[in-house]
Design a protein around this motif. Structure first.
Motif, PDB file in Angstrom:
ATOM      1  N   UNK A 110     -15.408   8.878  -1.757  1.00  7.93           N
ATOM      2  CA  UNK A 110     -14.299   9.701  -1.262  1.00  7.93           C
ATOM      3  C   UNK A 110     -14.696  10.470  -0.005  1.00  7.93           C
ATOM      4  N   UNK A 111     -15.897  11.012   0.037  1.00  3.27           N
ATOM      5  CA  UNK A 111     -16.308  11.783   1.211  1.00  3.27           C
ATOM      6  C   UNK A 111     -16.797  10.885   2.340  1.00  3.27           C
ATOM      7  N   UNK A 112     -17.294   9.691   1.995  1.00  8.66           N
ATOM      8  CA  UNK A 112     -17.693   8.740   3.030  1.00  8.66           C
ATOM      9  C   UNK A 112     -16.495   8.160   3.742  1.00  8.66           C
ATOM     10  N   UNK A 113     -15.514   7.735   2.965  1.00  5.51           N
ATOM     11  CA  UNK A 113     -14.193   7.354   3.486  1.00  5.51           C
ATOM     12  C   UNK A 113     -14.244   6.391   4.667  1.00  5.51           C
ATOM     13  N   UNK A 114     -15.127   5.404   4.570  1.00  8.51           N
ATOM     14  CA  UNK A 114     -15.136   4.351   5.589  1.00  8.51           C
ATOM     15  C   UNK A 114     -15.790   3.123   4.994  1.00  8.51           C
ATOM     16  N   UNK A 146      -4.786   2.983  -8.739  1.00 10.19           N
ATOM     17  CA  UNK A 146      -3.528   3.645  -8.396  1.00 10.19           C
ATOM     18  C   UNK A 146      -3.715   5.046  -7.855  1.00 10.19           C
ATOM     19  N   UNK A 147      -4.930   5.378  -7.460  1.00  7.65           N
ATOM     20  CA  UNK A 147      -5.237   6.716  -6.996  1.00  7.65           C
ATOM     21  C   UNK A 147      -4.617   6.979  -5.623  1.00  7.65           C
ATOM     22  N   UNK A 148      -4.449   8.250  -5.296  1.00  9.52           N
ATOM     23  CA  UNK A 148      -3.922   8.600  -3.977  1.00  9.52           C
ATOM     24  C   UNK A 148      -4.919   8.295  -2.867  1.00  9.52           C
ATOM     25  N   UNK A 153      -9.016   3.167  -4.174  1.00 13.08           N
ATOM     26  CA  UNK A 153      -8.213   1.960  -4.412  1.00 13.08           C
ATOM     27  C   UNK A 153      -8.928   0.715  -3.871  1.00 13.08           C
ATOM     28  N   UNK A 154      -9.505   0.805  -2.680  1.00 10.42           N
ATOM     29  CA  UNK A 154     -10.248  -0.349  -2.153  1.00 10.42           C
ATOM     30  C   UNK A 154     -11.426  -0.670  -3.071  1.00 10.42           C
ATOM     31  N   UNK A 178      -1.404  -3.117  -8.114  1.00  6.31           N
ATOM     32  CA  UNK A 178      -1.198  -1.692  -7.837  1.00  6.31           C
ATOM     33  C   UNK A 178      -1.140  -1.401  -6.344  1.00  6.31           C
ATOM     34  N   UNK A 179      -1.647  -2.332  -5.541  1.00  5.03           N
ATOM     35  CA  UNK A 179      -1.759  -2.085  -4.104  1.00  5.03           C
ATOM     36  C   UNK A 179      -1.049  -3.114  -3.234  1.00  5.03           C
ATOM     37  N   UNK A 180      -0.363  -4.041  -3.855  1.00  7.96           N
ATOM     38  CA  UNK A 180       0.196  -5.160  -3.118  1.00  7.96           C
ATOM     39  C   UNK A 180       1.217  -4.727  -2.076  1.00  7.96           C
TER      40      UNK A 180
END
Length: 229
Positions: A110-114, A146-148, A153-154, A178-180
């Protein structure tokens, strides 16, 4: 208890010694990173961390997790975070690769976010723990699907890449479905990657999945069928 300060200092000083100011700007630009680079290429970084980790063995789980998190949280350069990820997967600490580590990996995701951080964590950390502890981890991965947060999600979508015949097709289906409809590039690319990888093991299943999911994006579909003709 607490982080091994000598290991942390050795990683930082080693990276500083290897720093290449001519490489660093291009590396930062390529990765679109706000955090600067030292300019240390992966082979040199791997040689350094291998040597440092051998000289500074960690005695227990708490020291291990605290050291990973200190390297990560206090990083001034992106290579320090790569070192944290390398330490998290070091073969000497395989006995601690279990669901108790998920909060640590979740923080890094979450904090890396890349993608450079997340893909390594998803496939080489979350995936093996999932396969070894399905009952405990599957509900968490389903929740992440299904998380925000798009990187959770990835992670849910791609964490079974390289699992071959150990892929939980029900979980893969749930993560993709969930992500389509999401237009995010990294999710669409991740869906295609996960399906393309599974096609190496079960091409018929992937063909059928694509056929029965017409709302898959063109990018996801193209990637999924890339090697199937």
């Amino acid at each position: 208890m607490g982080a091994d300060s000598k290991l942390v200092a050795a990683v930082r000083s080693g990276l500083a010694d290897l720093a290449d100011a001519t490489r660093a700007p291009a590396m930062q630009a390529y990765m679109k990173s706000e955090m600067p680079f030292r300019g240390v290429p992966k082979p040199a970084r791997a040689t350094l961390t291998k040597a440092v980790f051998a000289v500074h063995p960690l005695p227990d789980r708490v020291t291990f997790t605290d050291t990973v998190l200190t390297l990560w949280r206090e990083a001034g350069y992106r290579e320090e975070r790569y070192a944290a990820i390398a330490l998290s997967g070091h073969r000497g600490y395989r006995q601690w690769q279990d669901p108790e580590l998920l909060p640590v990996y979740d923080e890094l995701i979450v904090t890396g976010a890349w993608w450079d951080y997340v893909d390594e964590l998803a496939i080489r950390r979350i995936g093996p723990i999932l396969r070894a502890h399905r009952a405990a981890v599957t509900p968490i991965v389903r929740r992440w699907a299904g998380d925000a947060d798009r990187w959770r999600r990835r992670t849910a979508v791609i964490c079974q890449v390289s699992a071959k015949d150990q892929v939980d097709q029900s979980l893969l289906t749930a993560a993709v479905e969930a992500n389509v409809g999401d237009e995010d590039f990294f999710l669409r690319k991740g869906i295609g990657w996960a399906l393309r990888d599974h096609a190496r093991t079960d091409p018929s299943w992937v063909r059928a999945f694509v056929r029965t999911h017409p709302t898959l994006s063109p990018l996801s579909t193209r990637e999924a069928l890339k090697h199937l003709g």
